[in-house]
Design an enzyme around this catalytic site. Structure first.
Site: not given
Length: 536
Positions: A12, A44, A122-123, A281, A384-385
């Protein structure tokens, strides 16, 4: 690209705003909060919520929550209801704990002995099972399955030595930090202030911005203060990046300014453990972490990948568009031209058409068009990542070869993901990850590429920390502070080495394990697998 298609997601984003100067404020706090959330939408998309306060004593709190995107959750009528706030916090959610329902939508608001508090988180708590039991033993019921409600209730409990008539929020937050070491970035709103908090390991990001007037005539004035999971939200609301909240730091944000109240230290010898995949990312490329822009780090990852895994090829390209900075870095280091080979259809939705068998077989052709003139007869290095399951990159390689590519070499700008995350990132089960399957021994053959190479863990850490070392050295030259700021990153999903001890609950039983490999993680049941002990 594979992250997006494989369902890997950040938990989030949190955002807060306090108007400076006299209250009631002329600043449209609700609009600032909404725009801040829109800029954090990539963190999110399940739900969003805003809580504002007039900051009076006692304060009046106004809340609105909704499912879906920010643009869906907040109508003009809802924003009108929130417009009288002088401060507020908000949240956009991607759940890793707790089901996707409105009751789990944040921020949470609870009554305490000293008045209401609102909390956005967040977490993911590494010892949530034990903490839930502890809260319930105090006679407190929990109405949701979210870690964030658990944090809110822990903050509401009166800590030892607190006087009954005067809440000590720094003591309460410190008490929370002793109960759970990671992973959380928190915003706690009480009366006329917001407390911004990062766990001692700094696993999740948090930073502060200064709202300045749009008019250049008053560019030194401050209209307010904002705090956000990422600095990418600042430009869209007219804020300047001010500084990062340090690991373990408790910062008070009020109409009078920003004040650091305390820094809670880690156990001796432990390094910070900022999630390295924020760089790879999750974060927007224009965000700043640890004094460096995410885009620049991704370019360095591409350059390092070219050093570690050079290729005899004609052009460098990428699957649009998260790996583009890494592809540009690879092209620069290798001396090859960067040329686009795929055109992305940005308007392919998930629900506007029911896919039949024929459409499923077409696969990526619905999402990408091949720019044939750019690569026909050429050897292509495709950056690509990550390759998570291998389901997405394989049909892209097939598309390119059928469109005329002579060779397709895959270079991945991050190491193979081998382990689940228990600190706020939704990662597929260990068994689903391609790096743990027998096919990984010949992954090039499995996905149809001419060759496949990954960036090493050492290469990733080096690319990330190179910019931090430069930033720290520059800071020391420009100030009297000669102390070295400790640097460390969590690479648990790559190495299985978690920064803290973790508990384990399986099918309702509490136990311990000594290896991350000794237990399965059931993603689609209510069972939560969390580890305790030595993880090697």
């Amino acid at each position: 690209m594979e992250f997006e298609e494989s369902g890997i997601g950040e938990e989030c984003g949190v955002f807060g705003c306090v108007a400076a100067g006299e209250w009631p404020t002329q600043l449209e706090v609700a609009q600032v909060l909404t725009l801040g959330l829109v800029a954090l939408q990539h963190r999110g998309q399940e739900s969003a919520g805003i809580v504002t306060s007039n900051g009076a004593s006692p304060p009046t709190y106004t809340a609105h929550k909704g499912m879906g995107l920010v643009s869906t959750a907040f109508s003009p009528e809802a924003l009108t209801k929130l417009r009288y706030g002088n401060l507020g916090i908000c949240h956009t959610r991607y759940s890793t704990t707790g089901i996707s329902e409105l009751q789990n939508c944040q921020p949470f608001v609870v009554d305490t002995l000293h008045g209401k508090i609102a909390v956005a988180h967040n977490g993911e708590l590494v010892n949530a099972h034990a903490l839930r039991k502890k809260v319930m033993r105090h006679g407190v019921g929990l109405s949701t399955s979210s870690d964030s409600e658990l944090i809110t209730q822990l903050l509401a409990l009166t800590p030892p030595m607190e006087e009954l008539d005067s809440p000590d929020w720094v003591a309460r937050i410190k008490n929370l930090m002793t109960e759970t070491p990671t992973s959380y970035s928190l915003l706690v709103m009480f009366k006329d202030v917001i407390y911004a908090v990062r766990d001692p390991y700094g696993n999740r990001p948090l930073c502060i911005g200064q709202l300045v007037p749009i008019s250049k005539l008053h560019k030194e004035d401050t209209e307010g203060w904002v705090v956000s999971s990422e600095s990418c939200s600042f430009q869209s609301i007219g804020a300047k990046y001010y500084r990062e909240v340090l690991p373990g730091e408790i910062v008070q944000i009020s109409r009078h300014g920003v004040k650091s109240l305390s820094v809670v230290s880690r156990p001796e010898g432990d390094l910070p453990a900022f999630c390295i995949f924020e760089y790879v990312y999750f974060a927007r490329p224009d965000s700043i972490f640890e004094g460096q822009m995410v885009y620049t780090v991704r370019q360095r990852c591409g350059r390092q990948l070219a050093i570690e895994s050079p290729t005899n090829a004609d052009i460098v390209s990428t699957v649009p568009e998260s790996a583009t900075p890494a592809a540009l870095g690879y092209a620069e280091q290798s001396g090859l031209p960067y040329i686009e080979v795929l055109c992305k259809n940005r308007y392919v939705g998930r629900t506007f058409i029911q896919p039949n068998t024929r459409l499923r077989q077409l696969g990526v052709a619905k999402k990408f068009g091949a720019l044939t003139d750019n690569f026909a007869g050429k050897r292509v290095v495709l950056i690509d990542d990550s390759i998570v399951r291998g389901n997405t990159i394989s049909p892209i390689i097939k598309l390119l070869k059928e469109a005329g590519a002579k060779e397709v070499h895959i270079r991945v700008a991050s190491p193979p993901i081998r382990f689940p995350c228990y600190m706020g990132i939704n990662i597929p089960t260990k068994e689903e990850l391609i790096a743990n399957k027998p096919e990984f021994q010949d992954i090039a053959g499995y996905i149809g590429a001419d060759s496949v190479k990954y960036l090493t863990v050492e290469g990733l850490v080096s690319a990330v920390q190179e910019g931090i070392a430069f930033h720290n050295e520059k800071d020391k030259m420009n100030s009297n502070n000669k102390s070295d700021r400790k640097v460390g990153h969590c690479t648990a999903c790559l190495t299985g080495k978690y920064p803290v001890e973790l508990e384990c609950t399986v099918a309702g039983l509490y136990t311990t394990v000594t290896s991350v490999c000794s237990i399965q993680y059931e993603e689609h049941t209510n069972t939560r697998a969390i580890f305790v002990g030595s993880l090697t």
